[in-house]
Design an enzyme around this catalytic site. Structure first.
Site, PDB file in Angstrom:
ATOM      1  N   ASP A  52       0.800  -1.222   0.000  1.00 19.83           N
ATOM      2  CA  ASP A  52       0.000   0.000   0.000  1.00 19.83           C
ATOM      3  C   ASP A  52       0.839   1.281   0.000  1.00 19.83           C
ATOM      4  O   ASP A  52       2.013   1.269   0.383  1.00 19.83           O
ATOM      5  CB  ASP A  52      -0.875   0.049   1.265  1.00 19.83           C
ATOM      6  N   HIS A 196       3.821  -2.298   3.011  1.00 21.55           N
ATOM      7  CA  HIS A 196       3.912  -0.992   2.355  1.00 21.55           C
ATOM      8  C   HIS A 196       5.197  -0.940   1.550  1.00 21.55           C
ATOM      9  O   HIS A 196       6.289  -1.030   2.129  1.00 21.55           O
ATOM     10  CB  HIS A 196       3.865   0.124   3.402  1.00 21.55           C
TER      11      HIS A 196
HETATM   12 NI    NI Z   1      -2.602   3.048   3.348  1.00 18.47          NI
END
Ligand code: NI
Length: 277
Positions: A52, A196
Protein backbone atom coordinates in the site's frame (compact mmCIF):
# COMPACT_ATOMS: atom_id res chain seq x y z
CA UNK A 1 -27.83 14.13 -0.58
CA UNK A 2 -30.37 11.79 -2.08
CA UNK A 3 -29.52 8.36 -3.37
CA UNK A 4 -30.42 9.41 -6.89
CA UNK A 5 -28.01 12.32 -6.78
CA UNK A 6 -25.27 10.07 -5.41
CA UNK A 7 -25.86 7.55 -8.17
CA UNK A 8 -25.77 10.25 -10.83
CA UNK A 9 -22.53 11.65 -9.47
CA UNK A 10 -20.94 8.24 -9.28
CA UNK A 11 -21.99 7.51 -12.84
CA UNK A 12 -20.39 10.79 -13.82
CA UNK A 13 -17.12 9.85 -12.18
CA UNK A 14 -17.16 6.40 -13.71
CA UNK A 15 -17.67 7.92 -17.11
CA UNK A 16 -14.79 10.30 -16.58
CA UNK A 17 -12.31 7.69 -15.41
CA UNK A 18 -11.35 6.23 -18.76
CA UNK A 19 -7.65 6.43 -19.58
CA UNK A 20 -6.88 9.21 -22.02
CA UNK A 21 -3.12 9.04 -22.27
CA UNK A 22 -0.15 6.76 -21.77
CA UNK A 23 -1.85 3.69 -23.19
CA UNK A 24 1.59 3.24 -24.72
CA UNK A 25 3.09 0.71 -27.03
CA UNK A 26 2.98 -2.31 -24.75
CA UNK A 27 -0.01 -4.59 -24.68
CA UNK A 28 -1.20 -4.00 -21.14
CA UNK A 29 -4.32 -6.06 -21.59
CA UNK A 30 -2.13 -9.08 -22.37
CA UNK A 31 -0.04 -8.36 -19.30
CA UNK A 32 -3.19 -8.11 -17.24
CA UNK A 33 -4.57 -11.39 -18.56
CA UNK A 34 -1.32 -13.07 -17.63
CA UNK A 35 -1.57 -11.55 -14.17
CA UNK A 36 -4.93 -13.11 -13.48
CA UNK A 37 -4.42 -16.56 -14.95
CA UNK A 38 -6.54 -19.09 -13.11
CA UNK A 39 -5.14 -20.45 -9.88
CA UNK A 40 -7.49 -22.56 -7.82
CA UNK A 41 -6.91 -21.33 -4.28
CA UNK A 42 -9.64 -23.62 -2.98
CA UNK A 43 -7.16 -26.44 -3.45
CA UNK A 44 -3.80 -24.71 -3.29
CA UNK A 45 -2.32 -23.04 -0.23
CA UNK A 46 -2.51 -19.47 -1.50
CA UNK A 47 -1.49 -16.21 0.06
CA UNK A 48 -1.67 -12.70 -1.42
CA UNK A 49 1.05 -10.13 -0.80
CA UNK A 50 -0.34 -6.60 -0.93
CA UNK A 51 1.60 -3.33 -0.87
CA UNK A 52 0.00 0.00 0.00
CA UNK A 53 0.63 3.75 -0.17
CA UNK A 54 3.04 3.82 -3.11
CA UNK A 55 4.41 4.08 -5.58
CA UNK A 56 7.73 5.68 -4.73
CA UNK A 57 11.40 4.92 -5.36
CA UNK A 58 11.33 1.84 -3.13
CA UNK A 59 8.59 0.40 -5.31
CA UNK A 60 11.01 0.18 -8.21
CA UNK A 61 13.38 -1.89 -6.05
CA UNK A 62 10.52 -4.14 -5.01
CA UNK A 63 9.60 -4.77 -8.64
CA UNK A 64 13.07 -6.19 -9.25
CA UNK A 65 12.69 -8.50 -6.26
CA UNK A 66 9.29 -9.73 -7.42
CA UNK A 67 10.46 -10.23 -10.99
CA UNK A 68 13.45 -12.31 -9.90
CA UNK A 69 11.19 -14.47 -7.73
CA UNK A 70 8.42 -14.73 -10.37
CA UNK A 71 5.87 -13.38 -7.93
CA UNK A 72 2.90 -11.22 -8.79
CA UNK A 73 1.53 -9.01 -6.05
CA UNK A 74 -1.20 -6.43 -5.56
CA UNK A 75 -0.43 -2.73 -5.15
CA UNK A 76 -2.96 -0.33 -3.63
CA UNK A 77 -1.77 3.04 -4.88
CA UNK A 78 -2.39 6.59 -3.76
CA UNK A 79 -3.29 8.98 -6.56
CA UNK A 80 -0.92 11.62 -5.22
CA UNK A 81 1.96 9.13 -5.38
CA UNK A 82 1.03 8.00 -8.88
CA UNK A 83 1.06 11.64 -9.94
CA UNK A 84 4.59 11.97 -8.55
CA UNK A 85 5.91 8.60 -9.81
CA UNK A 86 3.89 7.76 -12.94
CA UNK A 87 6.75 5.78 -14.49
CA UNK A 88 6.93 3.54 -11.43
CA UNK A 89 3.17 3.00 -11.50
CA UNK A 90 3.48 2.03 -15.13
CA UNK A 91 6.30 -0.37 -14.34
CA UNK A 92 4.08 -2.06 -11.76
CA UNK A 93 1.43 -2.60 -14.43
CA UNK A 94 4.00 -3.82 -16.95
CA UNK A 95 5.28 -6.30 -14.37
CA UNK A 96 1.89 -8.00 -14.47
CA UNK A 97 0.95 -6.97 -10.96
CA UNK A 98 -2.53 -6.06 -9.86
CA UNK A 99 -3.28 -2.44 -9.05
CA UNK A 100 -5.91 -1.15 -6.68
CA UNK A 101 -7.21 2.30 -5.73
CA UNK A 102 -6.16 3.47 -2.25
CA UNK A 103 -7.68 6.95 -2.66
CA UNK A 104 -6.04 10.20 -3.65
CA UNK A 105 -4.17 11.13 -0.47
CA UNK A 106 -5.00 8.69 2.31
CA UNK A 107 -7.72 10.51 4.20
CA UNK A 108 -10.04 8.74 6.63
CA UNK A 109 -13.11 8.30 4.45
CA UNK A 110 -15.43 7.76 7.41
CA UNK A 111 -14.99 11.43 8.32
CA UNK A 112 -15.94 12.75 4.90
CA UNK A 113 -19.14 13.49 3.03
CA UNK A 114 -20.23 11.00 0.34
CA UNK A 115 -19.34 13.57 -2.29
CA UNK A 116 -15.82 14.01 -0.95
CA UNK A 117 -15.39 10.23 -0.62
CA UNK A 118 -16.28 9.85 -4.28
CA UNK A 119 -13.75 12.50 -5.23
CA UNK A 120 -11.01 10.78 -3.17
CA UNK A 121 -11.66 7.44 -4.86
CA UNK A 122 -12.40 8.61 -8.39
CA UNK A 123 -9.50 11.06 -8.61
CA UNK A 124 -7.03 8.30 -7.76
CA UNK A 125 -8.74 5.94 -10.16
CA UNK A 126 -8.34 8.43 -12.98
CA UNK A 127 -4.69 9.11 -12.16
CA UNK A 128 -3.89 5.38 -12.04
CA UNK A 129 -5.64 4.86 -15.38
CA UNK A 130 -3.68 7.73 -16.92
CA UNK A 131 -0.36 6.41 -15.70
CA UNK A 132 -0.83 2.70 -16.31
CA UNK A 133 -3.32 2.49 -19.16
CA UNK A 134 -5.85 0.55 -17.14
CA UNK A 135 -8.39 1.25 -14.46
CA UNK A 136 -7.90 -0.23 -11.01
CA UNK A 137 -10.24 -3.15 -10.35
CA UNK A 138 -9.95 -3.17 -6.56
CA UNK A 139 -10.34 -0.64 -3.76
CA UNK A 140 -8.79 -0.49 -0.30
CA UNK A 141 -9.81 2.26 2.14
CA UNK A 142 -7.01 4.04 4.03
CA UNK A 143 -6.58 2.68 7.58
CA UNK A 144 -9.08 -0.03 6.66
CA UNK A 145 -11.57 2.58 7.75
CA UNK A 146 -14.85 2.13 5.99
CA UNK A 147 -18.64 2.26 6.17
CA UNK A 148 -21.43 0.75 4.08
CA UNK A 149 -21.56 4.04 2.18
CA UNK A 150 -17.84 3.92 1.36
CA UNK A 151 -18.12 0.32 0.17
CA UNK A 152 -21.16 1.19 -1.92
CA UNK A 153 -19.44 4.17 -3.55
CA UNK A 154 -16.43 2.02 -4.47
CA UNK A 155 -18.85 -0.60 -5.75
CA UNK A 156 -20.56 1.96 -7.96
CA UNK A 157 -17.17 2.46 -9.62
CA UNK A 158 -16.98 -1.29 -10.18
CA UNK A 159 -14.59 -2.10 -7.37
CA UNK A 160 -14.82 -4.60 -4.52
CA UNK A 161 -13.37 -3.48 -1.21
CA UNK A 162 -10.28 -5.42 -0.16
CA UNK A 163 -9.02 -5.36 3.41
CA UNK A 164 -6.41 -7.68 4.88
CA UNK A 165 -5.90 -10.50 7.36
CA UNK A 166 -2.26 -10.18 8.34
CA UNK A 167 -0.96 -6.78 9.37
CA UNK A 168 2.84 -6.84 9.31
CA UNK A 169 2.93 -3.39 10.96
CA UNK A 170 5.88 -2.64 8.73
CA UNK A 171 5.15 1.07 9.06
CA UNK A 172 6.06 0.72 12.73
CA UNK A 173 8.77 -1.94 12.67
CA UNK A 174 11.35 -0.72 10.19
CA UNK A 175 13.62 -3.73 10.36
CA UNK A 176 13.45 -6.45 7.69
CA UNK A 177 13.59 -9.27 10.24
CA UNK A 178 10.54 -7.93 12.08
CA UNK A 179 8.56 -7.53 8.88
CA UNK A 180 9.50 -11.04 7.77
CA UNK A 181 8.60 -12.50 11.17
CA UNK A 182 5.21 -10.76 11.21
CA UNK A 183 4.36 -11.73 7.63
CA UNK A 184 5.40 -15.38 7.71
CA UNK A 185 4.46 -16.06 11.31
CA UNK A 186 0.86 -14.98 10.87
CA UNK A 187 0.27 -16.28 7.34
CA UNK A 188 -2.45 -18.86 6.74
CA UNK A 189 -4.01 -20.35 3.61
CA UNK A 190 -6.14 -17.71 1.91
CA UNK A 191 -4.65 -14.78 3.80
CA UNK A 192 -4.14 -11.30 2.46
CA UNK A 193 -0.91 -9.86 3.89
CA UNK A 194 -0.56 -6.10 4.30
CA UNK A 195 2.76 -4.36 3.70
CA UNK A 196 3.91 -0.99 2.35
CA UNK A 197 6.23 -0.78 -0.62
CA UNK A 198 7.30 2.74 0.36
CA UNK A 199 9.68 1.49 3.08
CA UNK A 200 13.14 0.16 2.13
CA UNK A 201 13.00 -2.07 5.23
CA UNK A 202 9.90 -3.77 3.85
CA UNK A 203 11.41 -4.23 0.41
CA UNK A 204 14.49 -5.75 2.04
CA UNK A 205 12.27 -8.26 3.86
CA UNK A 206 10.40 -9.49 0.81
CA UNK A 207 12.96 -12.00 -0.58
CA UNK A 208 12.98 -13.89 2.73
CA UNK A 209 9.20 -13.65 3.03
CA UNK A 210 8.76 -15.21 -0.41
CA UNK A 211 11.34 -17.91 0.28
CA UNK A 212 9.87 -18.89 3.64
CA UNK A 213 6.26 -18.87 2.45
CA UNK A 214 7.23 -21.14 -0.44
CA UNK A 215 9.10 -23.45 1.91
CA UNK A 216 5.83 -23.74 3.82
CA UNK A 217 4.02 -24.74 0.65
CA UNK A 218 2.34 -21.47 -0.23
CA UNK A 219 1.52 -20.26 -3.72
CA UNK A 220 1.83 -16.47 -3.96
CA UNK A 221 -1.04 -14.88 -5.88
CA UNK A 222 -2.75 -11.59 -6.59
CA UNK A 223 -5.95 -10.72 -4.76
CA UNK A 224 -8.13 -11.49 -7.76
CA UNK A 225 -6.38 -14.83 -8.22
CA UNK A 226 -7.11 -15.56 -4.57
CA UNK A 227 -10.83 -15.02 -4.97
CA UNK A 228 -11.56 -15.62 -8.61
CA UNK A 229 -14.68 -13.68 -9.44
CA UNK A 230 -15.16 -10.68 -7.15
CA UNK A 231 -18.28 -8.55 -6.70
CA UNK A 232 -18.12 -4.73 -6.67
CA UNK A 233 -19.17 -3.17 -3.39
CA UNK A 234 -18.47 -6.32 -1.37
CA UNK A 235 -15.76 -6.44 1.27
CA UNK A 236 -13.13 -9.16 1.01
CA UNK A 237 -10.55 -10.52 3.36
CA UNK A 238 -9.50 -14.10 3.93
CA UNK A 239 -10.91 -17.19 2.28
CA UNK A 240 -14.20 -18.66 3.47
CA UNK A 241 -12.62 -22.06 4.00
CA UNK A 242 -9.47 -20.77 5.67
CA UNK A 243 -8.70 -21.39 9.30
CA UNK A 244 -6.54 -18.45 10.26
CA UNK A 245 -4.66 -17.83 13.41
CA UNK A 246 -6.27 -14.95 15.26
CA UNK A 247 -4.66 -11.66 14.38
CA UNK A 248 -3.74 -9.91 17.62
CA UNK A 249 -3.00 -6.53 16.09
CA UNK A 250 -5.18 -3.85 17.67
CA UNK A 251 -6.80 -1.75 15.03
CA UNK A 252 -6.49 -4.42 12.38
CA UNK A 253 -9.60 -4.55 10.25
CA UNK A 254 -9.66 -8.30 10.75
CA UNK A 255 -9.87 -7.93 14.51
CA UNK A 256 -13.17 -8.84 16.05
CA UNK A 257 -14.57 -10.54 12.99
CA UNK A 258 -15.04 -14.19 12.27
CA UNK A 259 -11.89 -15.85 11.00
CA UNK A 260 -11.71 -16.19 7.28
CA UNK A 261 -15.13 -14.70 6.76
CA UNK A 262 -15.87 -12.95 3.52
CA UNK A 263 -18.53 -10.65 4.81
CA UNK A 264 -20.59 -8.39 2.61
CA UNK A 265 -21.63 -4.98 3.86
CA UNK A 266 -22.89 -3.60 6.22
CA UNK A 267 -19.66 -2.78 7.97
CA UNK A 268 -18.79 -0.85 11.03
CA UNK A 269 -16.23 1.89 10.99
CA UNK A 270 -12.82 0.79 12.12
CA UNK A 271 -11.23 4.16 12.04
CA UNK A 272 -7.97 4.45 13.85
CA UNK A 273 -5.44 7.18 13.34
CA UNK A 274 -2.90 5.35 15.42
CA UNK A 275 -1.85 3.01 12.65
CA UNK A 276 -0.68 3.54 9.17
CA UNK A 277 -2.43 1.21 6.68
NI1 NI B 1 -2.60 3.05 3.35
Amino acid sequence: MTGAVVSALVAGFAGGAAPTRAAGAINLSAVHRAAVKPVDCRHLKCVALTFDDGPNRSTADLLKVLRRAHVRATFFMLGIQVQQFPQVARAVARGGHEIGDHTWDHKDLTRMSPHDVKVEIARARTEIAHATGREPQLFRPPYGSTTPTVARLAGALGMPEVLWDVDTQDWLYRHPHDVQHNAVGAAFPGAIILMHDIYPSTVAAVPAIIKQLRERGYTLVTVSQLYGRMRPGVEYFGMPSAKPKPQPSVGSPAAGKGPGSKSPIPLRSRSSKSFRP
